[in-house]
Design a protein around this motif. Structure first.
Motif, short mmCIF file in Angstrom:
data_model
loop_
_atom_site.label_atom_id
_atom_site.label_comp_id
_atom_site.label_asym_id
_atom_site.label_seq_id
_atom_site.Cartn_x
_atom_site.Cartn_y
_atom_site.Cartn_z
N SER A 1 47.53 18.34 38.28
CA SER A 1 46.54 19.08 39.09
C SER A 1 45.17 19.08 38.42
O SER A 1 44.14 19.20 39.09
CB SER A 1 47.01 20.52 39.33
OG SER A 1 47.03 21.25 38.12
N ASN B 1 42.16 30.18 32.91
CA ASN B 1 43.47 30.10 32.24
C ASN B 1 43.50 30.99 31.01
O ASN B 1 44.52 31.62 30.71
CB ASN B 1 43.77 28.65 31.84
CG ASN B 1 44.38 27.86 32.98
OD1 ASN B 1 44.96 28.42 33.90
ND2 ASN B 1 44.25 26.54 32.93
N ARG C 1 38.08 26.45 35.17
CA ARG C 1 39.54 26.44 35.06
C ARG C 1 39.98 26.84 33.66
O ARG C 1 40.92 27.62 33.49
CB ARG C 1 40.08 25.05 35.39
CG ARG C 1 41.57 24.89 35.14
CD ARG C 1 41.98 23.43 35.21
NE ARG C 1 43.38 23.26 34.84
CZ ARG C 1 43.82 23.17 33.58
NH1 ARG C 1 42.98 23.25 32.57
NH2 ARG C 1 45.12 23.01 33.34
N GLN D 1 45.25 20.17 27.12
CA GLN D 1 46.25 20.10 28.19
C GLN D 1 47.31 19.05 27.84
O GLN D 1 48.51 19.26 28.03
CB GLN D 1 45.58 19.75 29.52
CG GLN D 1 46.55 19.71 30.69
CD GLN D 1 47.12 21.08 31.02
OE1 GLN D 1 46.39 22.04 31.24
NE2 GLN D 1 48.45 21.18 31.05
N PHE E 1 48.99 27.18 43.32
CA PHE E 1 49.74 27.67 42.16
C PHE E 1 50.43 28.99 42.49
O PHE E 1 51.58 29.22 42.10
CB PHE E 1 48.80 27.88 40.96
CG PHE E 1 48.21 26.61 40.40
CD1 PHE E 1 48.73 25.37 40.71
CD2 PHE E 1 47.13 26.67 39.53
CE1 PHE E 1 48.19 24.20 40.18
CE2 PHE E 1 46.58 25.51 39.00
CZ PHE E 1 47.11 24.28 39.33
N THR F 1 51.28 20.00 26.74
CA THR F 1 52.41 19.38 27.45
C THR F 1 53.35 18.69 26.48
O THR F 1 54.59 18.84 26.56
CB THR F 1 51.89 18.36 28.48
OG1 THR F 1 51.03 19.04 29.40
CG2 THR F 1 53.05 17.73 29.25
N GLN G 1 50.81 20.81 35.88
CA GLN G 1 49.48 21.35 35.61
C GLN G 1 48.52 20.25 35.18
O GLN G 1 47.34 20.24 35.56
CB GLN G 1 49.56 22.43 34.53
CG GLN G 1 50.24 23.71 34.97
CD GLN G 1 49.39 24.53 35.90
OE1 GLN G 1 48.29 24.95 35.56
NE2 GLN G 1 49.87 24.76 37.10
N SER G 2 49.02 19.31 34.37
CA SER G 2 48.19 18.18 33.94
C SER G 2 47.80 17.32 35.13
O SER G 2 46.67 16.82 35.21
CB SER G 2 48.94 17.34 32.90
OG SER G 2 49.20 18.08 31.74
N TYR H 1 56.59 22.00 34.41
CA TYR H 1 55.47 22.86 34.78
C TYR H 1 54.16 22.35 34.18
O TYR H 1 53.14 22.25 34.87
CB TYR H 1 55.73 24.29 34.32
CG TYR H 1 54.57 25.23 34.59
CD1 TYR H 1 54.36 25.75 35.86
CD2 TYR H 1 53.70 25.58 33.57
CE1 TYR H 1 53.29 26.59 36.11
CE2 TYR H 1 52.62 26.42 33.81
CZ TYR H 1 52.43 26.93 35.08
OH TYR H 1 51.36 27.77 35.31
N ASN H 2 54.19 22.03 32.91
CA ASN H 2 52.96 21.58 32.26
C ASN H 2 52.52 20.20 32.73
O ASN H 2 51.33 19.91 32.81
CB ASN H 2 53.12 21.62 30.73
CG ASN H 2 52.82 22.99 30.18
OD1 ASN H 2 51.70 23.30 29.81
ND2 ASN H 2 53.84 23.84 30.15
N TRP I 1 44.22 27.00 43.06
CA TRP I 1 44.82 28.25 42.56
C TRP I 1 45.74 28.88 43.60
O TRP I 1 46.77 29.46 43.26
CB TRP I 1 43.73 29.23 42.14
CG TRP I 1 43.92 29.75 40.75
CD1 TRP I 1 44.42 30.97 40.38
CD2 TRP I 1 43.64 29.05 39.53
NE1 TRP I 1 44.46 31.07 39.01
CE2 TRP I 1 43.98 29.91 38.46
CE3 TRP I 1 43.12 27.79 39.23
CZ2 TRP I 1 43.82 29.55 37.13
CZ3 TRP I 1 42.96 27.43 37.90
CH2 TRP I 1 43.31 28.30 36.87
N GLN J 1 57.28 23.01 41.75
CA GLN J 1 56.04 22.74 41.02
C GLN J 1 55.34 21.49 41.54
O GLN J 1 54.10 21.46 41.61
CB GLN J 1 56.34 22.60 39.53
CG GLN J 1 56.72 23.91 38.85
CD GLN J 1 57.57 23.70 37.61
OE1 GLN J 1 57.74 22.58 37.13
NE2 GLN J 1 58.09 24.78 37.06
#
Length: 449
Positions: A261, A280, A276, A55, A423, A59, A258-259, A254-255, A420, A397
């Protein structure tokens, strides 16, 4: 999709451009996920460790896409406008910038790995393997940067098949390397996560060399030399960064979200982290298809804009969305339907399998929004509307994707399913906003090359 599109003396077939990109993305996914798949037979802690480390790497690698994406957009517009003399300067600028950025990031990871894992609340039992994986793969980041840069050049020239073949070879190297380094081979010891990292680093080095060779062979007369930057093209650099920073910023935001979250998921326990990761991996099948189509379409849109053929750009934009949104939803529904046996292929933990099934049901609704977003964002970037997607992306985001993820997943106790749902809400909100933006047609007045 199979028809030929004519733009300013160039011929394009979206089908011929799309399927190699799809195979390439599939193979790229395998290069990253094969580590985790093969480690799942080694131990569960290693899977969680590599999932977190990947992850971080994903990123950071997006920073290279800032430059690579700008190069693709500018090259397609200049080639569409028939201004080929700018190409060598773009090649050289992109190589120099991405190489410099990769060296800075590598140094930062070496010095700050422990702090990153602490920030992400990675379970203590997974940290040693995560750190060894991260540090070893960090050393090969300059190779990854150059591989992505030369891949962007080839993509701008619609040389998708060359990229696909190179990625296939890289994937084979990774599988053989993982088998040897993770599980041990002959006198070679079992290295686990560190072995997966060694294999990944070898792949990146081989990938860089293949992409460079393919580029200079496929584009005769192309030059990457500091001489073409004399006198230094300050105006071109400003335009480069003016396109690249906002365009790459959307994906980077976005990434990063995500990191962030992932911190919430880590609080739920190792089984949630593992679920997860597998969710993914399955969801990427949908992502790769629409991403492949959008990459091919964005090249055509860039040529159309360079040639001032705006109506053709608009027709191709909507044709892709109307064709592939139903296809993406069908794939997502099939994944949800067969989620239990699919998760059972990689985990015997009943909690992982049950949770994975619930997550994949939500994934169907998520993919509806993401299908629109991927095409919309790439095409807005291709026409030069680069600031709006990143501003919209950052707001949605972080407010919805992160804020609502915490609210539903942690505060209301819905766990990974709640994350989720957040998201999915984020993706669909942005899809509505981008659709309105494109339909208003302001992109037709944006100054291009």
């Amino acid at each position: 999709m199979s028809r030929t599109i004519h733009v300013a003396g160039h011929q394009f077939s979206l089908l011929a451009m799309t399927w190699p990109v799809f195979i390439e993305l599939l193979l790229q996914m395998l290069v990253g996920n094969i580590d985790q798949i093969m480690l799942s037979h080694y131990n569960a802690t290693a899977v969680a460790a590599v999932g977190n480390a990947n992850q971080i790497m994903t990123t950071l690698i997006l920073t290279f896409n800032v430059i690579s994406l700008a190069a693709t957009i500018m090259l397609s517009q200049y080639l569409g406008a028939g201004e080929r003399e700018k190409a060598d300067q773009i090649y050289t600028l992109a190589v120099c910038l991405n190489l410099a950025v990769s060296l800075v990031i590598t140094l930062g990871l070496v010095l700050g790995a422990d702090g990153l894992f602490q920030l992400m609340q990675l379970p203590m039992e997974a940290r040693p393997e995560a750190k060894s994986y991260l540090l070893i793969t960090a050393a090969s980041l300059p190779c990854q940067a150059l591989m992505l840069t030369f891949s962007a050049f080839l993509r701008a020239h619609a040389k998708m098949l060359v990229i696909m073949c190179s990625t296939g070879i890289i994937n084979l190297i990774n599988i053989v390397g993982n088998t040897a380094f993770i599980y041990g081979f002959g006198p070679m010891p079992q290295l686990g996560a560190a072995g997966a990292a060694i294999s990944t680093s070898i792949c990146r080095t081989a990938g860089m060399l293949m992409m460079m060779y393919a580029f200079f062979r496929a584009i005769p007369g192309a030059r990457v030399s500091l001489k073409v930057l004399r006198p230094f093209p300050t105006g071109l650099l400003k335009r480069f960064l003016g396109i690249g920073l906002p365009a790459g910023g959307e994906g980077l935001s976005y990434n990063l979200s995500q990191s962030t979250s992932l911190v919430f998921v880590n609080l739920l326990g190792t089984f949630a982290v593992t679920t997860r990761m597998y969710a993914n991996m399955f969801a990427q099948v949908c992502y790769m298809l629409i991403s492949a189509v959008s990459q091919a379409t964005a090249i055509v849109i860039g040529y159309c804009v360079g040639a001032k053929e705006f109506d053709l750009a608009n027709r191709e934009h909507w044709r892709v969305i109307k064709t592939f949104t139903p296809i993406t939803l069908v794939i997502a529904a099939v994944l949800a339907l067969f989620a239990q046996p699919l998760f059972g292929l990689f985990s015997a933990d009943p909690k992982v399998i049950a949770l994975g099934q619930q997550v994949m049901i939500v994934e169907v609704f998520l993919e509806l929004g993401r299908c629109f977003n991927i095409v919309m964002v790439r095409n807005l970037q291709a026409v030069g509307d680069v600031k709006f997607p990143v501003i919209t992306g950052i707001c949605s985001q972080w407010i919805v994707g992160v804020g609502v993820a915490w609210l539903l997943g942690i505060h209301f106790g819905l766990g990974l399913v709640g994350v989720w749902i957040a998201f999915a809400l984020d993706e669909n909100l942005r899809a509505v906003i981008f659709t309105i933006r494109w339909k208003r047609g302001k992109w037709r007045q944006i100054k291009t090359v």
